[in-house]
Design an enzyme around this catalytic site. Structure first.
Site, PDB file in Angstrom:
ATOM      1  N   GLY A  13      -6.996  12.650  26.172  1.00 36.97           N
ATOM      2  CA  GLY A  13      -8.303  13.295  26.271  1.00 36.97           C
ATOM      3  C   GLY A  13      -9.024  13.549  24.961  1.00 36.97           C
ATOM      4  O   GLY A  13      -9.839  14.465  24.875  1.00 36.97           O
ATOM      5  N   ASN A  15     -11.321  11.617  23.571  1.00 40.80           N
ATOM      6  CA  ASN A  15     -12.756  11.351  23.795  1.00 40.80           C
ATOM      7  C   ASN A  15     -13.385  12.474  24.609  1.00 40.80           C
ATOM      8  O   ASN A  15     -14.529  12.860  24.363  1.00 40.80           O
ATOM      9  CB  ASN A  15     -12.945  10.003  24.488  1.00 40.80           C
ATOM     10  CG  ASN A  15     -12.927   8.859  23.496  1.00 40.80           C
ATOM     11  OD1 ASN A  15     -13.846   8.702  22.690  1.00 40.80           O
ATOM     12  ND2 ASN A  15     -11.848   8.082  23.514  1.00 40.80           N
ATOM     13  N   HIS A 111     -14.545   1.805  25.865  1.00 39.86           N
ATOM     14  CA  HIS A 111     -13.473   0.803  25.754  1.00 39.86           C
ATOM     15  C   HIS A 111     -13.227   0.528  24.271  1.00 39.86           C
ATOM     16  O   HIS A 111     -14.180   0.350  23.510  1.00 39.86           O
ATOM     17  CB  HIS A 111     -13.875  -0.476  26.486  1.00 39.86           C
ATOM     18  CG  HIS A 111     -12.795  -1.504  26.458  1.00 39.86           C
ATOM     19  ND1 HIS A 111     -11.618  -1.382  27.186  1.00 39.86           N
ATOM     20  CD2 HIS A 111     -12.676  -2.659  25.758  1.00 39.86           C
ATOM     21  CE1 HIS A 111     -10.844  -2.421  26.942  1.00 39.86           C
ATOM     22  NE2 HIS A 111     -11.456  -3.210  26.080  1.00 39.86           N
ATOM     23  N   ASP A 147     -13.984  -3.166  32.631  1.00 41.57           N
ATOM     24  CA  ASP A 147     -14.394  -3.268  31.229  1.00 41.57           C
ATOM     25  C   ASP A 147     -15.581  -4.208  31.046  1.00 41.57           C
ATOM     26  O   ASP A 147     -15.642  -4.988  30.081  1.00 41.57           O
ATOM     27  CB  ASP A 147     -13.215  -3.700  30.335  1.00 41.57           C
ATOM     28  CG  ASP A 147     -12.102  -2.647  30.309  1.00 41.57           C
ATOM     29  OD1 ASP A 147     -12.403  -1.460  30.508  1.00 41.57           O
ATOM     30  OD2 ASP A 147     -10.940  -3.022  30.102  1.00 41.57           O
ATOM     31  N   GLU A 176     -15.037   5.772  18.347  1.00 41.96           N
ATOM     32  CA  GLU A 176     -15.208   6.178  19.754  1.00 41.96           C
ATOM     33  C   GLU A 176     -15.754   7.596  19.830  1.00 41.96           C
ATOM     34  O   GLU A 176     -16.662   7.893  20.610  1.00 41.96           O
ATOM     35  CB  GLU A 176     -13.866   6.111  20.492  1.00 41.96           C
ATOM     36  CG  GLU A 176     -13.320   4.709  20.648  1.00 41.96           C
ATOM     37  CD  GLU A 176     -12.051   4.683  21.506  1.00 41.96           C
ATOM     38  OE1 GLU A 176     -12.016   5.353  22.550  1.00 41.96           O
ATOM     39  OE2 GLU A 176     -11.093   3.993  21.114  1.00 41.96           O
TER      40      GLU A 176
HETATM   41  C1  GAR Z   1      -9.374   5.432  24.348  1.00 42.76           C
HETATM   42  O1  GAR Z   1      -9.076   4.651  23.227  1.00 42.76           O
HETATM   43  C2  GAR Z   1     -10.272   4.686  25.308  1.00 42.76           C
HETATM   44  O2  GAR Z   1     -11.208   3.865  24.653  1.00 42.76           O
HETATM   45  C3  GAR Z   1      -9.271   3.865  26.077  1.00 42.76           C
HETATM   46  O3  GAR Z   1      -8.197   4.756  26.313  1.00 42.76           O
HETATM   47  C4  GAR Z   1      -8.106   5.652  25.205  1.00 42.76           C
HETATM   48  C5  GAR Z   1      -8.047   7.056  25.739  1.00 42.76           C
HETATM   49  O4  GAR Z   1      -7.832   7.961  24.685  1.00 42.76           O
HETATM   50  N1  GAR Z   1      -9.825   3.362  27.303  1.00 42.76           N
HETATM   51  C6  GAR Z   1      -9.580   2.147  27.780  1.00 42.76           C
HETATM   52  O5  GAR Z   1      -8.770   1.375  27.280  1.00 42.76           O
HETATM   53  C7  GAR Z   1     -10.341   1.769  29.044  1.00 42.76           C
HETATM   54  N2  GAR Z   1     -10.280   0.378  29.293  1.00 42.76           N
HETATM   55  P1  GAR Z   1      -8.225   9.476  24.841  1.00 42.76           P
HETATM   56  O6  GAR Z   1      -7.535   9.959  26.118  1.00 42.76           O
HETATM   57  O7  GAR Z   1      -7.664  10.140  23.620  1.00 42.76           O
HETATM   58  O8  GAR Z   1      -9.715   9.575  24.940  1.00 42.76           O
END
Ligand code: GAR
Length: 217
Positions: A13, A15, A111, A147, A176
């Site tokens: 979590g 992001n 992504h 995606d 991100e």
């Molecule tokens: C992030 O890097 C996001 O971009 C990726 O999962 C991670 C979650 O991290 N999402 C994908 O790969 C979707 N295809 P977070 O839980 O720390 O935000």
């Protein structure tokens, strides 16, 4: 009026936290009204609760192979909180066309790659294996295909000879955390809208920055 946003997570979590922090600003056009996880012990849920955000767990395992039943439960949680915009943030479930259609133009995903390159998992390892010199992250509107979908914002990083999967992941993650709140701001304020399958609006009309060239000239 601030738009009411739900963030859907499956894990750490980070992001989500970037979105929650950005939404604290008085002039941010959205408020984070709900965090939903399909994983009951997702670390992000604890962070959301500590931040004072309402949380819900809709565990996909309880629905077996019935994806639409899972999504109807998800939709009920979103409706119960008057949600207008959904942000997927590391939400690791494929969504059916039925659910995606409910949220057309109102559901965003982040992504960790410059789409349409490197859809799916292990994006940083695959970018290194492919030898790309520029990598990054993408925020896009969600369509039924995984995606994929109209691109709202991208951020790029140069890839160095010494980069490892971990070093690259860390630099892309910082990107991100910068672009997801900025992209949500554009959508929630109406500066970017979905029109004829593409993003348009004044959010795309600023002067572009100088090009990123790697190796450095
Ligand atoms: C992030 O890097 C996001 O971009 C990726 O999962 C991670 C979650 O991290 N999402 C994908 O790969 C979707 N295809 P977070 O839980 O720390 O935000």
């Amino acid at each position: 009026m601030k738009r009411r946003v739900a963030i859907l997570i499956s894990g750490r979590g980070s992001n989500m936290t970037a979105l929650i922090e950005a939404a604290r600003a008085a002039d941010f056009p959205a408020s984070i009204a709900l965090v939903v996880s399909n994983v009951a012990n997702a670390a992000g849920l604890t962070a959301a609760r500590e931040a004072g955000i309402a949380t819900a767990v809709v565990d996909h395992k309880g629905f077996g192979k019935d994806r639409e039943a899972f999504e109807r439960a998800l939709q009920e949680a979103l409706d119960a909180h008057g949600i207008e915009i959904v942000c997927l943030a590391g939400f690791m479930r494929l969504l059916t066309p039925w659910f995606v259609r409910q949220w057309e133009g109102r559901m965003l995903n982040i992504h960790p790659a410059l789409l349409p390159a490197f859809k799916g998992l292990d994006t940083h390892a695959r970018a290194l294996a492919a030898g790309v010199r520029i990598h990054g992250a993408t925020v896009h509107f969600v369509i039924p295909e995984m995606d994929s979908g109209p691109i709202i914002m991208q951020g790029a990083v140069a890839v160095g000879d010494d980069d490892t999967e971990q070093s690259l992941a860390a630099r892309v993650l910082a990107v991100e955390h910068a672009i997801y709140p900025a992209a949500l701001r554009l959508v929630a304020s109406g500066a970017v809208v979905l029109r004829d399958g593409r993003c348009s609006g004044p959010g795309h009309k600023a002067e572009p920055p100088p090009p990123l060239i790697m190796p450095v000239l």
